[in-house]
Write a protein that holds these residues in place. Structure first.
Motif, short mmCIF file in Angstrom:
data_model
loop_
_atom_site.label_atom_id
_atom_site.label_comp_id
_atom_site.label_asym_id
_atom_site.label_seq_id
_atom_site.Cartn_x
_atom_site.Cartn_y
_atom_site.Cartn_z
N ILE A 151 103.13 -27.29 11.22
CA ILE A 151 104.07 -27.53 12.33
C ILE A 151 103.67 -28.77 13.12
O ILE A 151 104.50 -29.61 13.46
CB ILE A 151 104.13 -26.30 13.25
N GLY A 152 102.39 -28.89 13.42
CA GLY A 152 101.92 -30.04 14.18
C GLY A 152 102.10 -31.34 13.43
O GLY A 152 102.44 -32.37 14.02
N ALA A 174 105.48 -28.73 19.63
CA ALA A 174 105.85 -27.61 18.76
C ALA A 174 104.62 -26.78 18.40
O ALA A 174 104.67 -25.54 18.36
CB ALA A 174 106.54 -28.12 17.49
N GLY A 175 103.50 -27.48 18.15
CA GLY A 175 102.27 -26.76 17.85
C GLY A 175 101.80 -25.92 19.01
O GLY A 175 101.32 -24.79 18.84
N ALA A 176 101.93 -26.45 20.23
CA ALA A 176 101.52 -25.71 21.42
C ALA A 176 102.38 -24.46 21.61
O ALA A 176 101.87 -23.39 21.96
CB ALA A 176 101.61 -26.60 22.65
N LEU A 177 103.68 -24.57 21.37
CA LEU A 177 104.56 -23.41 21.49
C LEU A 177 104.20 -22.35 20.46
O LEU A 177 104.20 -21.15 20.75
CB LEU A 177 106.02 -23.84 21.32
N PHE A 178 103.87 -22.80 19.26
CA PHE A 178 103.45 -21.85 18.22
C PHE A 178 102.20 -21.10 18.65
O PHE A 178 102.11 -19.88 18.50
CB PHE A 178 103.21 -22.61 16.92
N MET A 179 101.23 -21.83 19.21
CA MET A 179 99.97 -21.20 19.63
C MET A 179 100.18 -20.27 20.81
O MET A 179 99.49 -19.24 20.93
CB MET A 179 98.94 -22.27 19.96
N LEU A 204 89.57 -13.85 26.05
CA LEU A 204 90.76 -14.62 26.40
C LEU A 204 90.40 -16.08 26.67
O LEU A 204 91.10 -17.00 26.23
CB LEU A 204 91.44 -14.02 27.63
N VAL A 205 89.29 -16.30 27.37
CA VAL A 205 88.83 -17.67 27.61
C VAL A 205 88.53 -18.38 26.29
O VAL A 205 88.89 -19.54 26.09
CB VAL A 205 87.58 -17.68 28.52
N GLY A 206 87.89 -17.65 25.36
CA GLY A 206 87.60 -18.23 24.05
C GLY A 206 88.87 -18.60 23.30
O GLY A 206 88.94 -19.67 22.68
N PHE A 207 89.88 -17.74 23.36
CA PHE A 207 91.15 -18.04 22.70
C PHE A 207 91.80 -19.28 23.30
O PHE A 207 92.30 -20.15 22.57
CB PHE A 207 92.11 -16.86 22.84
N LEU A 208 91.80 -19.38 24.63
CA LEU A 208 92.44 -20.51 25.30
C LEU A 208 91.72 -21.82 24.98
O LEU A 208 92.37 -22.86 24.77
CB LEU A 208 92.48 -20.27 26.81
N VAL A 209 90.39 -21.78 24.96
CA VAL A 209 89.63 -22.98 24.62
C VAL A 209 89.93 -23.41 23.19
O VAL A 209 90.15 -24.61 22.91
CB VAL A 209 88.12 -22.74 24.81
N ALA A 227 95.08 -30.24 20.91
CA ALA A 227 94.70 -31.62 21.21
C ALA A 227 94.58 -32.47 19.95
O ALA A 227 94.77 -33.70 20.01
CB ALA A 227 93.38 -31.63 21.97
N ILE A 228 94.28 -31.85 18.81
CA ILE A 228 93.99 -32.66 17.62
C ILE A 228 95.09 -32.63 16.55
O ILE A 228 95.14 -33.53 15.71
CB ILE A 228 92.68 -32.21 16.97
N ILE A 229 95.99 -31.64 16.59
CA ILE A 229 96.93 -31.51 15.47
C ILE A 229 97.92 -32.65 15.37
O ILE A 229 98.42 -32.95 14.28
CB ILE A 229 97.71 -30.17 15.54
#
Length: 213
Positions: free
Chosen positions: A30-31, A38-43, A154-159, A166-168
């Protein structure tokens, strides 16, 4: 609560997202085709599934630990073997057919939600990963620690999500992945094998009666 336990929960959540798997490959597709938004929405959608499966995994792990160390050790052996199977499958995976077209996802948020919640491997992978990385602090696992572990996860998931988002979209990342996909998958298999050794290393002594009381 020990720093080791919190670090283990954070790293388990981080690796659960970052280790290449079905969701990682879907996000990359997607990215690569539709950009970071679009990648951010998917995540964002997939995060719901991450929280669901990790919550169930932590409940199972803490519950097993409170029942007794033997149950926890059996769980650790099972998860270690499962991780070894995943790693072995990755090490022996055949490359995909070259030149496959990327599909355009019109609703990446909805796709991510459905993908995350319905992923049949979400729970066992979360269970195996968290078991492997929390086994070293098994004595500190109690029901009272569950909310804090969920918060740290949750913090780990968000990071991890932020790192991937940031990279896709970078062209060099897409080109590098396409050129070295086979190597990346193999390295992820090695990492899974390492988690398997970690889980078995902590579980086997208890079942064999080698652990000191």
């Amino acid at each position: 609560m020990s720093q080791t336990l919190l670090t283990g929960a954070f790293l388990a959540a981080l690796f659960y997202v970052l280790i290449p798997g079905p969701a990682f490959l879907a996000l990359l597709g997607i990215g690569a085709g539709q950009g970071r938004k679009a990648g951010a929405l998917f995540m964002m959608g997939h995060l719901i599934g991450d929280l669901l499966w990790s919550s169930l995994a932590l409940v199972a792990i803490v519950g097993a630990r409170t029942v007794g160390t033997t149950v926890f050790d059996i769980l650790g052996v099972f998860c270690g073997l499962y991780l070894a199977w995943i790693g072995w499958s990755a090490l022996n995976a055949k490359p995909r057919a070259p030149g496959q077209a990327l599909m355009v996802v019109e609703r990446p948020l909805q796709r991510g939600l459905i993908f995350g919640v319905t992923n049949p491997k979400g729970y066992p992978v979360a269970l195996a990963t968290f078991t492997a990385l929390l086994a070293g602090s098994a004595d500190a696992l109690e029901l009272e620690t569950l909310p804090m572990l969920l918060g740290v996860s949750l913090v780990g998931f968000l990071v991890a999500d932020a790192i991937l988002i940031a990279i896709i979209g970078a062209r060099i990342v897409r080109q590098f992945y396409r050129a070295h996909e086979r190597l990346i998958v193999r390295l992820s298999g090695v990492l899974f094998m390492g988690f398997a050794v970690q889980a078995l290393w902590h579980a086997a002594p208890g079942l064999l009666g080698w652990r000191k009381p």
